[in-house]
Design a protein around this motif. Structure first.
Motif, short mmCIF file in Angstrom:
data_model
loop_
_atom_site.label_atom_id
_atom_site.label_comp_id
_atom_site.label_asym_id
_atom_site.label_seq_id
_atom_site.Cartn_x
_atom_site.Cartn_y
_atom_site.Cartn_z
N LYS A 90 -62.34 24.31 22.18
CA LYS A 90 -63.44 25.08 21.62
C LYS A 90 -64.66 23.95 21.20
O LYS A 90 -65.63 24.36 21.62
CB LYS A 90 -62.97 25.09 20.28
N MET A 91 -64.27 22.32 21.25
CA MET A 91 -65.37 21.60 21.50
C MET A 91 -65.97 21.37 22.96
O MET A 91 -67.28 21.15 23.13
CB MET A 91 -64.62 20.17 21.12
N GLU A 125 -57.87 34.78 21.56
CA GLU A 125 -59.34 34.66 21.55
C GLU A 125 -59.83 33.67 22.66
O GLU A 125 -60.94 34.05 23.27
CB GLU A 125 -60.14 34.44 20.36
N LEU A 126 -59.16 32.36 22.98
CA LEU A 126 -59.53 31.49 23.76
C LEU A 126 -59.09 31.98 25.25
O LEU A 126 -59.62 31.65 26.31
CB LEU A 126 -58.75 30.24 23.63
N ALA A 127 -57.98 32.80 25.29
CA ALA A 127 -57.41 33.38 26.43
C ALA A 127 -58.47 34.14 27.25
O ALA A 127 -58.51 34.36 28.42
CB ALA A 127 -56.11 34.08 26.36
N LEU A 187 -55.03 21.10 22.29
CA LEU A 187 -55.63 21.34 23.31
C LEU A 187 -56.61 22.53 22.99
O LEU A 187 -57.78 22.60 23.34
CB LEU A 187 -54.77 21.90 24.44
N ALA A 188 -56.30 23.35 21.95
CA ALA A 188 -57.29 24.36 21.56
C ALA A 188 -58.58 23.87 20.94
O ALA A 188 -59.68 24.25 21.14
CB ALA A 188 -56.56 25.57 20.50
N SER A 233 -69.08 28.47 24.19
CA SER A 233 -68.81 30.16 24.64
C SER A 233 -68.67 30.21 26.10
O SER A 233 -68.74 31.16 26.63
CB SER A 233 -70.19 30.85 24.16
N ARG A 234 -68.65 28.99 26.90
CA ARG A 234 -68.62 29.01 28.42
C ARG A 234 -67.07 29.61 28.74
O ARG A 234 -66.10 29.31 28.11
CB ARG A 234 -68.78 27.77 28.99
N ARG A 235 -67.29 30.17 29.82
CA ARG A 235 -65.76 30.37 30.74
C ARG A 235 -65.43 29.21 31.36
O ARG A 235 -66.05 28.42 31.99
CB ARG A 235 -66.13 32.00 31.45
N PHE A 236 -63.97 29.28 31.71
CA PHE A 236 -63.47 28.28 32.54
C PHE A 236 -62.09 28.60 33.01
O PHE A 236 -61.53 29.54 32.90
CB PHE A 236 -63.46 26.99 31.58
N THR A 237 -61.72 27.78 34.24
CA THR A 237 -60.73 28.04 34.75
C THR A 237 -59.66 26.85 34.35
O THR A 237 -60.11 25.74 34.42
CB THR A 237 -60.79 27.99 36.33
N ILE A 238 -58.28 27.40 34.29
CA ILE A 238 -57.40 26.04 33.95
C ILE A 238 -56.67 25.63 35.25
O ILE A 238 -55.98 26.75 35.80
CB ILE A 238 -56.39 26.33 32.52
N VAL A 239 -56.43 24.59 35.47
CA VAL A 239 -55.35 23.92 36.48
C VAL A 239 -54.68 23.08 35.85
O VAL A 239 -55.13 22.13 35.43
CB VAL A 239 -56.29 23.18 37.75
N ALA A 240 -53.27 23.31 35.84
CA ALA A 240 -52.34 22.43 34.96
C ALA A 240 -51.06 22.11 35.77
O ALA A 240 -50.44 22.95 36.43
CB ALA A 240 -51.93 23.30 33.71
#
Length: 311
Positions: free
Chosen positions: A100-101, A129-131, A95-96, A105-112
């Protein structure tokens, strides 16, 4: 592959090749051009893009939605093909790499959903660093510890034994072609329909429709991966790292969830995440029916969550 159900977002399903494993990904643009929010949607254990496409349809009202396959699920090739076991850590690494792909550099929200939340949480633990790029994690019936399950000890031991046996190649092949052939699945669901939460209170035509989808779902997901990840859930403990995730989490709980003890789930979430908000739904099931239309998915995204996504 799961047969594609009728949905306007199907045109946005694309091939996905990650580390030599072939699967699919749904990349649905925002419904309105001015919406720039990036939403990463992750499905649960017994799932596929088709099962979650109703969620994607609801969420793309608020931004761009990306829904990838996990290795061994939804028809994607499994990690066993790479001589690797599908541990939670290995899926978190996958998933990491995808994040990254996809986002750079964009921010995002996770819905899981459920097990997808487990993988996302482990990714945030392993890759701080992804968090830092994640605005918010939204858990839909998620969990972080094996003690979150409402399950008697003997039942848990039975499932552990069954999962361990089916995590071996020969046993998984026998299960796939004997116990999970089309006729056996059909008969099993028909005989237990009045007791199955996905089938009861439906007419015969609707039961056949749902059972047909269950057949596709069971046969598209890799049995070894399904069994091994089931075993991983039954011995899961994401509370042991001693380091809290800074990213805030909003947890959507189902009051009558047949799988999880909500009180214990909330306690464990507070150990793993520094900031936890809990939102209640009025629904009675752990998840919507196997074919999740937009209408079925909508109640799992309550008003408080929609307000967060609009911000």
């Amino acid at each position: 592959m799961v047969k594609i159900s009728k949905n306007k977002l199907n045109v946005h399903i694309e091939p996905l090749n990650m580390n030599g494993l072939r699967g699919r990904v749904l990349r649905a643009p925002a419904k309105r051009k001015k919406q720039n929010k990036q939403i990463l949607l992750l499905y649960g254990h017994h799932a596929s893009i088709e099962r979650m496409i109703g969620f994607a349809e609801e969420l793309h009202k608020y931004g761009h939605v990306t829904l990838p396959d996990f290795p061994g699920f939804g028809g994607m090739q499994s990690l066993y093909r790479m001589n690797e076991q599908p541990t939670v850590d290995a899926l978190a690494d996958y998933l990491a790499a995808f994040v990254k792909m996809q986002y750079k550099s964009r921010r995002f929200t996770i819905v899981a959903m459920s097990f997808g939340f487990v993988v996302a949480t482990r990714m945030l633990q392993k890759y701080p660093e992804l968090a830092k790029k994640v605005d918010m994690v939204i858990s839909i019936a998620g969990f972080v510890h094996h003690e979150d399950f409402k399950m008697k000890q003997r039942t848990k031991l039975f499932f552990k034994l069954t999962a361990r046996i089916n995590s071996y190649r020969i046993a998984a092949l026998l299960t796939r072609y004997i116990l999970l052939n089309r006729l056996v699945i059909y008969l099993s669901y028909l005989l237990a329909a009045d007791k199955n939460v996905k089938m009861k209170e439906t007419d015969f035509a609707e039961r056949v429709r749902r059972i047909s989808f269950e057949v596709e779902l069971w046969q598209s997901n890799d049995v070894r991966t399904y069994a091994f990840t089931g075993l991983e859930m039954l011995r899961l403990n994401l509370c042991s790292t001693g380091q809290q995730i800074e990213t805030p989490v909003t947890h959507v709980k189902v009051p009558d969830d047949r799988y999880f003890d909500n009180r214990i789930v909330e306690q464990h979430l507070s150990v793993v995440y520094r900031e936890v908000q809990v939102v209640k739904t009025k629904l009675k099931g752990h998840a919507p029916t196997v074919i999740a239309s937009s209408q079925e998915a909508a109640p799992f995204i309550p008003r408080q969550i929609r307000s967060i996504l609009k911000a």
